[in-house]
Motif scaffolding. Sequence first.
Motif, PDB file in Angstrom:
ATOM      1  N   VAL A   1       1.223  -0.762   0.370  1.00 60.25           N
ATOM      2  CA  VAL A   1       0.203  -0.050  -0.136  1.00 60.25           C
ATOM      3  C   VAL A   1       0.641   1.375  -0.082  1.00 60.25           C
ATOM      4  CG1 VAL A   1      -1.584  -0.726   0.995  1.00 60.25           C
ATOM      5  CG2 VAL A   1      -0.227  -0.497   2.369  1.00 60.25           C
ATOM      6  N   GLY A   2       0.380   1.912  -0.693  1.00 62.91           N
ATOM      7  CA  GLY A   2       0.665   3.524   0.382  1.00 62.91           C
ATOM      8  C   GLY A   2       0.412   4.450   1.439  1.00 62.91           C
ATOM      9  N   LEU A   3       1.113   5.343   2.043  1.00 64.08           N
ATOM     10  CA  LEU A   3       0.737   5.492   3.236  1.00 64.08           C
ATOM     11  C   LEU A   3       1.001   6.684   3.522  1.00 64.08           C
ATOM     12  CD1 LEU A   3       3.280   2.733   5.119  1.00 64.08           C
ATOM     13  CD2 LEU A   3       1.169   2.791   4.895  1.00 64.08           C
ATOM     14  N   TRP A   4       0.145   7.501   3.049  1.00 67.19           N
ATOM     15  CA  TRP A   4      -0.082   8.724   2.736  1.00 67.19           C
ATOM     16  C   TRP A   4      -1.371   9.139   3.372  1.00 67.19           C
ATOM     17  CZ3 TRP A   4      -4.590   8.512   1.621  1.00 67.19           C
ATOM     18  CH2 TRP A   4      -5.758   7.246   0.836  1.00 67.19           C
ATOM     19  N   GLU A   5      -2.140  10.390   3.914  1.00 65.70           N
ATOM     20  CA  GLU A   5      -2.986  10.327   4.496  1.00 65.70           C
ATOM     21  C   GLU A   5      -4.176  11.119   3.787  1.00 65.70           C
ATOM     22  OE1 GLU A   5      -5.297   8.891   5.869  1.00 65.70           O
ATOM     23  OE2 GLU A   5      -4.489   8.213   6.973  1.00 65.70           O
ATOM     24  N   SER A   6      -5.506  11.497   4.143  1.00 65.00           N
ATOM     25  CA  SER A   6      -6.023  12.131   3.553  1.00 65.00           C
ATOM     26  C   SER A   6      -6.883  13.155   4.803  1.00 65.00           C
ATOM     27  CB  SER A   6      -6.988  11.461   2.863  1.00 65.00           C
ATOM     28  OG  SER A   6      -8.430  11.205   4.144  1.00 65.00           O
ATOM     29  N   ALA A   7      -7.696  14.234   3.888  1.00 58.89           N
ATOM     30  CA  ALA A   7      -8.341  15.336   5.029  1.00 58.89           C
ATOM     31  C   ALA A   7      -9.572  15.758   4.189  1.00 58.89           C
ATOM     32  CB  ALA A   7      -7.284  16.203   5.926  1.00 58.89           C
ATOM     33  N   GLU A   8     -10.620  16.121   4.906  1.00 66.09           N
ATOM     34  CA  GLU A   8     -11.316  16.979   4.011  1.00 66.09           C
ATOM     35  C   GLU A   8     -11.742  18.061   5.122  1.00 66.09           C
ATOM     36  OE1 GLU A   8     -14.918  15.761   2.495  1.00 66.09           O
ATOM     37  OE2 GLU A   8     -16.060  17.849   2.454  1.00 66.09           O
TER      38      GLU A   8
ATOM     39  N   VAL B   1       1.595  12.843   9.531  1.00 68.02           N
ATOM     40  CA  VAL B   1       0.999  12.576   8.234  1.00 68.02           C
ATOM     41  C   VAL B   1      -0.491  13.081   8.290  1.00 68.02           C
ATOM     42  CG1 VAL B   1       0.870  10.775   6.546  1.00 68.02           C
ATOM     43  CG2 VAL B   1       1.999  10.057   7.564  1.00 68.02           C
ATOM     44  N   GLY B   2      -1.250  12.501   9.044  1.00 66.33           N
ATOM     45  CA  GLY B   2      -2.694  13.021   8.886  1.00 66.33           C
ATOM     46  C   GLY B   2      -2.863  14.765   9.244  1.00 66.33           C
ATOM     47  N   GLY B   3      -2.292  15.235  10.227  1.00 70.53           N
ATOM     48  CA  GLY B   3      -1.987  16.656  10.763  1.00 70.53           C
ATOM     49  C   GLY B   3      -1.829  17.282   9.171  1.00 70.53           C
ATOM     50  N   SER B   4      -0.545  16.772   8.605  1.00 68.68           N
ATOM     51  CA  SER B   4      -0.366  16.917   7.547  1.00 68.68           C
ATOM     52  C   SER B   4      -1.273  17.583   6.545  1.00 68.68           C
ATOM     53  CB  SER B   4       1.733  16.897   6.873  1.00 68.68           C
ATOM     54  OG  SER B   4       2.217  17.006   8.135  1.00 68.68           O
ATOM     55  N   ALA B   5      -1.964  16.612   6.096  1.00 72.79           N
ATOM     56  CA  ALA B   5      -2.610  16.373   5.146  1.00 72.79           C
ATOM     57  C   ALA B   5      -3.904  17.437   5.660  1.00 72.79           C
ATOM     58  CB  ALA B   5      -3.569  15.097   5.246  1.00 72.79           C
ATOM     59  N   ILE B   6      -4.240  17.805   6.998  1.00 75.49           N
ATOM     60  CA  ILE B   6      -4.906  18.398   7.626  1.00 75.49           C
ATOM     61  C   ILE B   6      -4.584  20.090   7.260  1.00 75.49           C
ATOM     62  CG2 ILE B   6      -6.452  19.559   9.094  1.00 75.49           C
ATOM     63  CD1 ILE B   6      -6.587  16.792  10.147  1.00 75.49           C
ATOM     64  N   VAL B   7      -3.353  20.472   7.488  1.00 74.57           N
ATOM     65  CA  VAL B   7      -2.909  21.279   6.988  1.00 74.57           C
ATOM     66  C   VAL B   7      -2.914  21.633   5.662  1.00 74.57           C
ATOM     67  CG1 VAL B   7      -0.714  22.520   7.035  1.00 74.57           C
ATOM     68  CG2 VAL B   7      -0.803  21.655   8.707  1.00 74.57           C
ATOM     69  N   LYS B   8      -2.510  20.718   4.702  1.00 70.21           N
ATOM     70  CA  LYS B   8      -3.158  20.704   3.409  1.00 70.21           C
ATOM     71  C   LYS B   8      -4.612  21.434   2.650  1.00 70.21           C
ATOM     72  CE  LYS B   8      -1.319  18.727  -0.858  1.00 70.21           C
ATOM     73  NZ  LYS B   8      -1.043  17.380  -1.125  1.00 70.21           N
ATOM     74  N   ALA B   9      -5.141  20.967   3.285  1.00 75.08           N
ATOM     75  CA  ALA B   9      -6.045  21.025   3.403  1.00 75.08           C
ATOM     76  C   ALA B   9      -6.743  22.695   3.771  1.00 75.08           C
ATOM     77  CB  ALA B   9      -7.227  20.085   3.642  1.00 75.08           C
TER      78      ALA B   9
END
Lengths: 782, 262
Positions: A483-490, A555-563
């Motif tokens: 798998v890939g080990l990225w994270e998503s956020a909205e 990772v998850g927190g960074s996805a939130i920052v990106k959103a």
Amino acid sequence: MPVENGIGAAVRRKEDQRFITGNGNYLDDMNKVGQAYGYFLRSPHAHAKINGINLDAAKAAPGVVDIFTGADMAADGIGGLICGWGITSKDGSPHNAPPHNSMAIDAVRHVGDQVAFVIADSLQQAKDAAELIDVDYAELPPVTDISRALSGGAPQIHEEAPGNVCYDWELGDKDAVDAAFASAAKVSKIDLVNNRLSPNPMEPRAALGEFDPGSEELTLYTTSQNPHVARLIMSAFLAIAPENKLRVVAPDVGGGFGSKIFVYAEETVTVWAARKINRPVKWTADRSEAFMTDAHGRDHVTHAELAMDDEGHILGFRVSTKANLGAYLSTFASAVPTYLYGTLLNGQYKIPSIYVEVLAGFTNTTPVDAYRGAGRPEATYVVERMMETAARDLNMDPTEFRMKNFIQPDAYPYETPVIMTYDSGDYPANMNAAKGLIDYAGFAARKAQSEANGKIRGIGCAAYIEACGIAPSAAVGSLGAGVGLWESAEVRFNPTGSVTVFTGSHSHGQGHETTFAQIIADKLGVPIESVEVVHGDTDKVPFGMGTYGSRSLAVGGSAIVKAVDKIVEKSKKIAAHLMEAAVEDIEHEHGVFSVAGTDKQMTMGEIAFAAYVPHNYPEDLEPGMAENAFYDPLNFTFPAGTHIAEVEIDPNTGVVDIVDWAASDDFGNIVNPMIVEGQVHGGVAQGIGQAMLEGVVYDDESGQLLTGSYMDYCMPRADDLPSFKIDTTGTVCPSNPLGVKGCGEAGAIAAPAALMNAITNALGKDIDMPATPEKVWRAANA
Amino acid sequence: MYSFDYERPSGVNDAAASLGEDDKVLAGGQTLLPTLKLRLAQAGKLVDLSGIDELKGISSNGSELSIGAMTRHVDVADSAEVRSAIPALADLASHIGDAQVRNRGTIGGSVANNDPAADYPSALVALGATVHTNKRSISAEDFFVDLFETALEEDEIITKISFPVPESAAYAKFPNPASRYALVGVFVAKTSGGVRVAVTGAGPCVFRQSDMEAALSSDFSSSAISGISTDASGLNSDIHASAEYRANLVSVMAGRAVDAAS
Ligand SMILES: Cc1cc2nc3c(=O)[nH]c(=O)nc-3n(C[C@H](O)[C@H](O)[C@H](O)COP(=O)(O)OP(=O)(O)OC[C@H]3O[C@@H](n4cnc5c(N)ncnc54)[C@H](O)[C@@H]3O)c2cc1C
């Protein structure tokens, strides 16, 4: 100006009100209309062939809805469980992956192996019926000890794994290490056992399956740390249902420590059976089942050697490990003793060459997989027990020896010989901070005082490093990850200005609802009370790789920052339109948008409202205020630090009193210091548990589990623990937008080595974990 | 748990009369209920003793302390009468299990169960207590027969335990790190009839350490027993402790108990 409850504030956890008032929504609290109850008949034998299973009497028992076996699942085209990380052996061959059926088909391979699933109107009826099932077992000799399993003549557990070998893996430059040892002035050696642990989350695993015949949708409510990954595996490999027809929900989950990452047989059977009987069915493990079937942790046997020059500089490091993987390969089992272990054997040191080989094998025991720290506690234990031994051999103060060999603060990025690139750190600073906290200089006087009282005092440290924030997808892909080990956020604003954050991370006690809300509060000026964090439902969250490896914030927190960045970008355009300015002139800070050089400003709430009620709105912009982001990390993060333990031993009984504990951890930036402190406390408690109290014991002859309840498996309790002195001297992590490294596992990684170094320092000789009173007493009186 | 019938009589005789062959009396349930839940035992009927007032309560007349069978551990631990007559007994009760266990578990249940690692048996034997039942009175030493085995007959119910008040006494417990039952517990009592040393946890059943008793009778000090060892051959050996280690703990705990009682 800092924002109220923003990044860095010690905010009390929002979710605790619900938890401590009994209003959490845990799986066993859920009940569906018409729900039946499932019970697993499990193997009483560690190793046996199944000649036949007679269900007739059981099926006729009162209240029984149906009973299924592994053969029924196979006949339905349901595949076996998978291991998601391919490991390549020294000779280039892929690891041996024997079949892993959700329920036994022709053999059982550990005590507790699933044999049949009995579904009845009540749990009592299901249990009563299970007693009527007649299984014709032909017992086979078992093996539970990894060294014996891998030596010739041991019972063969899987046809597909000759000699019980799963893989024979290596990492590093063997020739360079051999040359280093050939030129060494001094070589130190150590033999270590890393004891097997039972994860013991407070909430046992559970699953509830539900089928909607109209939509043909299957829903699995389960105790998972990563519901999307569970759905993916169940769809792609087991063919339980197509991904779009399978919903996986992990509601409030009461602890996991890694053990709820994996896709387990019970989940797959329960959700599959719900469709078969067209009725909701619930299974909840009792504590005995948890001991028998929750994936265990660790179980390594290691020999290590360190080559040094005549001044005590490290020249090379050689490690050979046998890893017990249990009876079957659990979901990520193969990666733990390899890429999560060998890659961390560089520790905090300048080590020119490292070579590690790992021989991993099968035994008649519960499968072993990631457990708080996963590979890194094993690595730290080897490295830090090795450093201590080397210092003792050299007659050098162990902290001085470490200082001499530390990677220096100006050396980053630092490439290790075991394929990691450390990004930041200041190891001497953490060492000095910990020494200060525990008054290292005053130890000799305290030791003399103890001696006068008939006690033996010892001090020991562990300068650990770990890799968190897993992980760059390309990197792990090249190493065999499936798998890939990225994270998503909205991040979704509601028209009235409150916010819902959808995250692919999963909180099972870590406090995401608070930490993630603090990020929104800080970046967008929304009070944390107005931020809702949604996780754990494949129908709500875009996708998610879940929570483990201290990755949620990095990772998850960074996805939130990106959103959030996308929200800010869009908001600037709306603000520019409404305030009649150029987009380039809009400045943003903590949710306030202003026109540079004027006193004109708008709040995030006003802009969000305008986005949903776009009466006066930029022509070329979509209405609405919701942004999605997927974040793939650039690198691992590398939390590191020093823990120092001080102990006093009563030689008459062997009782070890942990009299003091100092921890200086570099976690990078810290969002909520109170949560971080709690994570350190919990981690250290688990580490102390491993070092002194815990240990799964099997009878190697019968294969029976001897530590099947809390009467025999010793969990750390509050009165076993000292008060911790904690410091978070840190360096900013350069590889993610929050500058964070992760803190969830550090304590469990550092503590065993620190404590065993203290105990062996007191005793003047080595003993293995767990350092039980009897072992310590024998060593003290030998 | 298998299904069972349930009764809650208000008198000891009613309780005894209703006890059939497959039935069990229920006290605090701390041992019995887990065993039933794990389906390790099955009862036709549970006869709950909690409605029988005559089984509860503590009384003392200066030379004898009497504790009703249904008296909970917490009540013994907190009792002013126990604390003044035999403080060691209150201390022992205060270290049984955890608060939840002490709030439910009873002295009668503990004694009837005769778990080899239970605390109370050592106190009963060292203090020369008497176990009273609905049928007779039994001396503690005759009462504890073997591993989980007592002198109780099928329909016999413990009503109370009476303890002669000693000159001094103390209990030293080395808890099993996992279960917190006694890995070894030693109760030492100096009584008008001599010194008695009773050991629990170490063997299959509580026993008296007579070598130590003899030494302490002439010199009641821990140094008097410092050289006395206990034969490990009959002691328990399991994943928590070997017989040899238990034998060592008997010496250490006995010394500590004597120091505390001196
Ligand atoms: C977590 C835990 C920790 C514990 N730790 C300790 C410890 O540290 N030290 C220790 O000594 N004990 C310990 N115990 C056991 C505890 O003391 C129980 O109270 C005791 O074993 C049983 O007492 P009970 O009142 O609960 O009896 P029950 O469980 O109700 O009954 C036990 C048995 O005795 C019989 N019985 C009960 N009362 C009578 C009576 N009046 N006459 C005849 N038969 C009777 C019952 O039929 C049953 O067979 C622990 C228990 C638990 C669950």
